[in-house]
Scaffold this active site. Structure first.
Site, PDB file in Angstrom:
ATOM      1  CE  LYS A 249     -13.749  -3.816   2.672  1.00  0.00           C
ATOM      2  NZ  LYS A 249     -12.511  -3.637   3.433  1.00  0.00           N
TER       3      LYS A 249
ATOM      4  CE  LYS B  93      -6.085  -7.667  -0.345  1.00  0.00           C
ATOM      5  NZ  LYS B  93      -6.645  -7.542   0.960  1.00  0.00           N
TER       6      LYS B  93
ATOM      7  CE  LYS C 171      -4.322  -1.849   1.646  1.00  0.00           C
ATOM      8  NZ  LYS C 171      -5.428  -1.797   2.580  1.00  0.00           N
TER       9      LYS C 171
HETATM   10  N1  AQP Z   1      -9.545 -11.089  -1.919  1.00  0.00           N
HETATM   11  C1  AQP Z   1      -9.819 -11.627  -0.736  1.00  0.00           C
HETATM   12  N2  AQP Z   1     -10.014 -12.961  -0.617  1.00  0.00           N
HETATM   13  C2  AQP Z   1     -10.324 -13.514   0.585  1.00  0.00           C
HETATM   14  N3  AQP Z   1     -10.462 -12.800   1.727  1.00  0.00           N
HETATM   15  C3  AQP Z   1     -10.288 -11.465   1.656  1.00  0.00           C
HETATM   16  N4  AQP Z   1     -10.373 -10.481   2.570  1.00  0.00           N
HETATM   17  C4  AQP Z   1     -10.110  -9.300   1.984  1.00  0.00           C
HETATM   18  N5  AQP Z   1      -9.858  -9.476   0.675  1.00  0.00           N
HETATM   19  C5  AQP Z   1      -9.954 -10.810   0.435  1.00  0.00           C
HETATM   20  C6  AQP Z   1     -10.716 -10.697   3.976  1.00  0.00           C
HETATM   21  O1  AQP Z   1     -11.769  -9.811   4.305  1.00  0.00           O
HETATM   22  C7  AQP Z   1     -11.647  -9.456   5.689  1.00  0.00           C
HETATM   23  C8  AQP Z   1     -11.839  -7.986   5.860  1.00  0.00           C
HETATM   24  O2  AQP Z   1     -10.824  -7.275   5.189  1.00  0.00           O
HETATM   25  P1  AQP Z   1     -10.533  -5.770   5.572  1.00  0.00           P
HETATM   26  O3  AQP Z   1     -11.704  -4.948   5.324  1.00  0.00           O
HETATM   27  O4  AQP Z   1     -10.008  -5.661   6.935  1.00  0.00           O
HETATM   28  O5  AQP Z   1      -9.379  -5.302   4.654  1.00  0.00           O
HETATM   29  P2  AQP Z   1      -8.435  -6.021   3.690  1.00  0.00           P
HETATM   30  O6  AQP Z   1      -8.006  -7.358   4.152  1.00  0.00           O
HETATM   31  O7  AQP Z   1      -7.321  -5.083   3.413  1.00  0.00           O
HETATM   32  O8  AQP Z   1      -9.441  -6.185   2.477  1.00  0.00           O
HETATM   33  P3  AQP Z   1      -9.657  -5.290   1.241  1.00  0.00           P
HETATM   34  O9  AQP Z   1     -10.978  -5.596   0.690  1.00  0.00           O
HETATM   35  O10 AQP Z   1      -8.496  -5.412   0.335  1.00  0.00           O
HETATM   36  O11 AQP Z   1      -9.751  -3.833   1.804  1.00  0.00           O
HETATM   37  P4  AQP Z   1      -8.825  -2.611   1.551  1.00  0.00           P
HETATM   38  O12 AQP Z   1      -8.713  -2.521   0.059  1.00  0.00           O
HETATM   39  O13 AQP Z   1      -9.568  -1.484   2.164  1.00  0.00           O
HETATM   40  O14 AQP Z   1      -7.520  -2.883   2.196  1.00  0.00           O
HETATM   41  C9  AQP Z   1     -10.280  -9.940   6.159  1.00  0.00           C
HETATM   42  O15 AQP Z   1     -10.463 -11.107   6.947  1.00  0.00           O
HETATM   43  C10 AQP Z   1      -9.564 -10.282   4.892  1.00  0.00           C
HETATM   44  O16 AQP Z   1      -8.661 -11.342   5.092  1.00  0.00           O
END
Ligand code: AQP
Length: 326
Positions: free
Chosen positions: A195, A192, A111
């Site tokens: 969001k 992956k 990031k």
């Molecule tokens: N692509 C993915 N596949 C499986 N699990 C996923 N998680 C996120 N992306 C995937 C799981 O979702 C939970 C919540 O995630 P988060 O909101 O804390 O943030 P993150 O892991 O950083 O997910 P994002 O969607 O990529 O959010 P941003 O872009 O805001 O950082 C976690 O249990 C994560 O493992």
């Protein structure tokens, strides 16, 4: 009864990765375990969101979790910022963690950790996450595969603290699902689904209309050798579609691969299975959207219960390091 804790950021529209990697397993866990689920709005500040947008996202995410099946009578569902102990313990843990171990976090590097203007909150994010978990003396933390390294750090910090100050924290285990642990972007199947990384065609949101889901799956990147095989290394696009179909139908991606000869058939069945899962969730979501006061009342009750647990752990940790109780 084992205690589980997990969190999710209100940093954008929830997608299938969040659902299959985390939320769906939370719903299953709540019937047999003492479950705490947290909308981690403080973590979302690392993306410097628009204030109104953050408030909207926090309510929307809570509504989506309720629509996905989190039952406030079974689970404690709350906003991280409603429980001040999260930030209080985070400071104590920042004084336990080292610069070197935080610098090695791959999510920090991905990031923008190498940029001159990177925010300190992005750097210390995994310590706040450790605080979120350790405050609740959780046995298990159901997360997607991308959180494995952060969980390792949490365990390491708990052990280091306990070795120095006595048995204050339970050392938690990550529980990572067998299927759906890493849902990949449909356009860039080597990374992956996320969001906050803009990939409108690559990300399927939980609120996407059936026609959008169908379009995105149809346009999903595959390969040219026209053989349906589950091979995440050599055929990441097809492997991702098989994993999504398996996650949506409780199947096994390797077994499912044998039933398909043509990419088009696999794509059709995958989008149909996803629509079948998401349509009832979207209908329930609309009901919660019509009643934001109910959502806020659920968060208020959740925060009261969460505070009663978190404050006890924080008081023990603060006492252990030598702080005087007020
Ligand atoms: N692509 C993915 N596949 C499986 N699990 C996923 N998680 C996120 N992306 C995937 C799981 O979702 C939970 C919540 O995630 P988060 O909101 O804390 O943030 P993150 O892991 O950083 O997910 P994002 O969607 O990529 O959010 P941003 O872009 O805001 O950082 C976690 O249990 C994560 O493992």
């Amino acid at each position: 009864m084992a205690r589980v804790l997990s969190g999710i950021q209100p940093s954008g529209d929830l997608h299938l990765g969040n659902y299959f990697g985390a939320v769906r397993n939370w719903v299953n866990d709540q019937t047999t375990k003492d479950a705490f689920f947290c909308v981690v709005d403080l973590h979302a500040l690392t993306n410097t969101p628009d204030p109104e947008e953050l408030r909207r996202q926090s309510i929307q995410l809570t509504s989506l979790l309720l629509a996905a099946g989190i039952d406030p009578l079974q689970s404690t569902l709350f906003l991280q910022s409603h429980v001040p102990s999260h930030q209080q313990l985070a400071w104590i843990l920042e004084c336990t963690a080292t610069y070197g171990e935080l610098r090695r976090m791959t999510q920090f590097k991905d990031k923008g950790g190498d940029q001159e203007t990177v925010r300190v909150g992005l750097f210390t994010y995994p310590v706040l996450m450790a605080s979120d978990i350790l405050l609740y003396q959780a046995d298990e933390v159901p997360v997607g595969d991308d959180q494995r390294q952060h969980l390792e750090l949490t365990r390491e910090l708990a052990q280091r603290f306990n070795n120095r100050y006595g048995q204050i924290f339970k050392v938690p285990n990550a529980t990572i699902p067998a299927v759906g642990a890493r849902v990949m972007d449909l356009q860039h199947p080597e990374r992956k689904m996320s969001k906050s990384v803009a990939s409108p065609l690559g990300t399927i949101g939980l609120l996407d209309a059936p026609s959008e889901i169908e379009k995105k799956v149809k346009k999903a990147v595959t390969d040219t050798d026209d053989m349906v095989r589950f091979d995440p290394q050599l055929k990441p696009g097809i492997a991702n579609l098989l994993s999504l179909l398996a996650a949506a139908t409780d199947g096994d991606p390797k077994v499912l691969a044998d039933s398909y000869q043509r990419y088009g058939d696999l794509k059709r069945d995958t989008s149909e299975a996803l629509v079948a899962i998401l349509t009832p969730l979207q209908e329930r979501y609309e009901e919660f959207q019509r009643d934001p006061a109910q959502v806020l009342a659920i968060l208020k009750l959740g925060a009261e219960k969460a505070r009663s647990v978190a404050e006890v752990t924080y008081a023990s940790a603060a006492d252990a390091v030598g702080l005087i109780a007020p």
